[in-house]
Write an enzyme that holds these catalytic residues in place. Structure first.
Site, PDB file in Angstrom:
ATOM      1  N   TRP A 138     -60.027  -4.860   0.904  1.00 35.55           N
ATOM      2  CA  TRP A 138     -60.902  -4.114  -0.017  1.00 35.55           C
ATOM      3  C   TRP A 138     -60.569  -2.618  -0.050  1.00 35.55           C
ATOM      4  CZ3 TRP A 138     -66.470  -6.458   1.222  1.00 35.55           C
ATOM      5  CH2 TRP A 138     -66.465  -7.819   0.891  1.00 35.55           C
TER       6      TRP A 138
ATOM      7  N   HIS B 197     -49.823  -1.008   6.940  1.00 39.85           N
ATOM      8  CA  HIS B 197     -49.877  -1.098   5.471  1.00 39.85           C
ATOM      9  C   HIS B 197     -49.117   0.088   4.877  1.00 39.85           C
ATOM     10  CE1 HIS B 197     -51.394  -1.125   1.393  1.00 39.85           C
ATOM     11  NE2 HIS B 197     -51.717  -2.386   1.590  1.00 39.85           N
TER      12      HIS B 197
ATOM     13  N   GLU C  55     -44.812  -7.046   1.880  1.00 37.93           N
ATOM     14  CA  GLU C  55     -45.413  -6.337   0.752  1.00 37.93           C
ATOM     15  C   GLU C  55     -44.425  -5.291   0.242  1.00 37.93           C
ATOM     16  OE1 GLU C  55     -49.960  -6.664   0.688  1.00 37.93           O
ATOM     17  OE2 GLU C  55     -49.418  -4.797   1.643  1.00 37.93           O
TER      18      GLU C  55
ATOM     19  N   SER D 155     -49.771  -7.169  -6.025  1.00 37.88           N
ATOM     20  CA  SER D 155     -50.252  -7.558  -7.357  1.00 37.88           C
ATOM     21  C   SER D 155     -50.556  -9.054  -7.477  1.00 37.88           C
ATOM     22  CB  SER D 155     -49.236  -7.159  -8.436  1.00 37.88           C
ATOM     23  OG  SER D 155     -49.037  -5.767  -8.434  1.00 37.88           O
TER      24      SER D 155
ATOM     25  N   GLY E 112     -54.974  -7.199  -2.713  1.00 37.47           N
ATOM     26  CA  GLY E 112     -55.675  -5.922  -2.796  1.00 37.47           C
ATOM     27  C   GLY E 112     -56.644  -5.926  -3.957  1.00 37.47           C
ATOM     28  N   GLY E 113     -56.235  -5.342  -5.097  1.00 35.04           N
ATOM     29  CA  GLY E 113     -57.108  -5.161  -6.263  1.00 35.04           C
ATOM     30  C   GLY E 113     -57.908  -6.394  -6.643  1.00 35.04           C
TER      31      GLY E 113
HETATM   32  P1  PGA Z   1     -52.517  -5.216  -4.658  1.00 30.85           P
HETATM   33  O1  PGA Z   1     -52.509  -4.641  -3.166  1.00 30.85           O
HETATM   34  O2  PGA Z   1     -52.841  -6.694  -4.556  1.00 30.85           O
HETATM   35  O3  PGA Z   1     -53.591  -4.438  -5.364  1.00 30.85           O
HETATM   36  O4  PGA Z   1     -51.166  -4.992  -5.204  1.00 30.85           O
HETATM   37  C1  PGA Z   1     -51.937  -5.358  -2.122  1.00 30.85           C
HETATM   38  C2  PGA Z   1     -52.036  -4.539  -0.860  1.00 30.85           C
HETATM   39  O5  PGA Z   1     -51.973  -3.307  -0.933  1.00 30.85           O
HETATM   40  O6  PGA Z   1     -52.180  -5.114   0.226  1.00 30.85           O
END
Ligand code: PGA
Length: 266
Positions: free
Chosen positions: A11, A95, A167, A215, A236-237
């Site tokens: 989050w 991260h 990532e 993403s 993430g988002g």
């Molecule tokens: P995102 O972020 O799904 O918004 O691309 C992933 C993350 O930063 O772990």
């Protein structure tokens, strides 16, 4: 063979206590308990404590987004892994936002991984190259350096417990947000598993769980989860939107079910 899938919602620095509580409530309504799917929520440090009293632990586990590697002391503003022990199962470490905005280097990430393991918390280690490194053909070198340093203080047995999220920074929605092709993801994940095998042997490489993050949403998650080396997703988002996040978990569920039916038919 059907695999156990791990879906993690990061989050980030969103949602105050009441917003976080509402999102958790909505997720409780929509997400069912699945034997082969583990769902983890990583809210801000501030709301971990209140959410821990609200969460249905059969459905969700909690993760912190960060922690400091010293157990206690004069480190203003920090929270240690040992303080989080009874609250979380996982901590996200390394991260790209922490590496970039907070200048966490390879050694800090290594010390955090060791501290997590020492405190019986599973590290969710993030690795990945920037767009610039990718274009310069440095992806494998970057992954190699990040992995070997981060895991260098662990034994092969301890490594089996670690989760690694690939990532690529260029695929994270708040950076360049390019949609990574499943082939690119699979080659990144394969490379990571190979690194673990070379460093710690085949048993450790097989046991380590690898996630993809960048993403990911409910529309494309399946194309990543289907990959041989992918054991789940770090989201993430889309994890802030209960329709999308529940859709991601549902996709994972349908994949596990389809694989189970394949197994039964063989
Ligand atoms: P995102 O972020 O799904 O918004 O691309 C992933 C993350 O930063 O772990």
């Amino acid at each position: 063979m059907s695999k156990r899938i791990l879906i993690v919602g990061n989050w980030k620095m969103h949602l105050n206590a009441s917003q976080a509580s509402l999102l958790l409530h909505r997720l409780h309504e929509r997400i069912k308990i699945h034997r082969n799917i583990e769902v983890v929520l990583a809210p801000s440090m501030l709301v971990l404590q209140p959410l821990s009293t609200q969460v249905d632990r059969r459905k969700f586990r909690l993760a912190a987004q960060n922690a400091y590697y010293k157990d206690e002391g004069a480190f203003t503003g920090e929270v240690s892994f040992s303080m989080l022990q009874d609250l979380v199962h996982y901590v996200i470490i390394g991260h790209s936002e922490r590496r970039l905005h907070f200048h966490e280097d390879l050694e800090v990430v290594r010390d955090k991984v060791a501290s997590a393991v020492r405190n019986s918390i599973t590290p969710l280690l993030c690795v990945g190259e920037t767009g610039q490194e990718r274009h310069a053909g440095e992806t494998k070198q970057v992954l190699h350096d990040q992995i070997t340093t981060a895991l260098s203080n662990l034994t092969a047995d301890e490594i089996e417990e670690v989760v690694i999220a690939y990532e690529p920074v260029w695929a994270i929605s708040t950076f360049e947000g390019e949609i990574a092709k499943p082939d690119d993801v699979e080659s990144g994940l394969k490379f990571i598993r190979k690194q673990i095998a070379e460093l710690y042997g085949n048993k450790a490489a097989k046991a380590v769980r690898l996630l993809y993050g960048g993403s990911v949403d409910d529309q494309i998650v399946r194309s990543y989860l289907e990959l041989e080396d992918c054991d789940g997703a770090l989201v993430g988002g889309a994890s802030l939107n209960y329709h999308k996040f529940a859709g991601i978990v549902d996709s994972a569920y349908r994949l596990v079910q389809a694989q189970g039916e394949d197994d039964a038919g063989q």
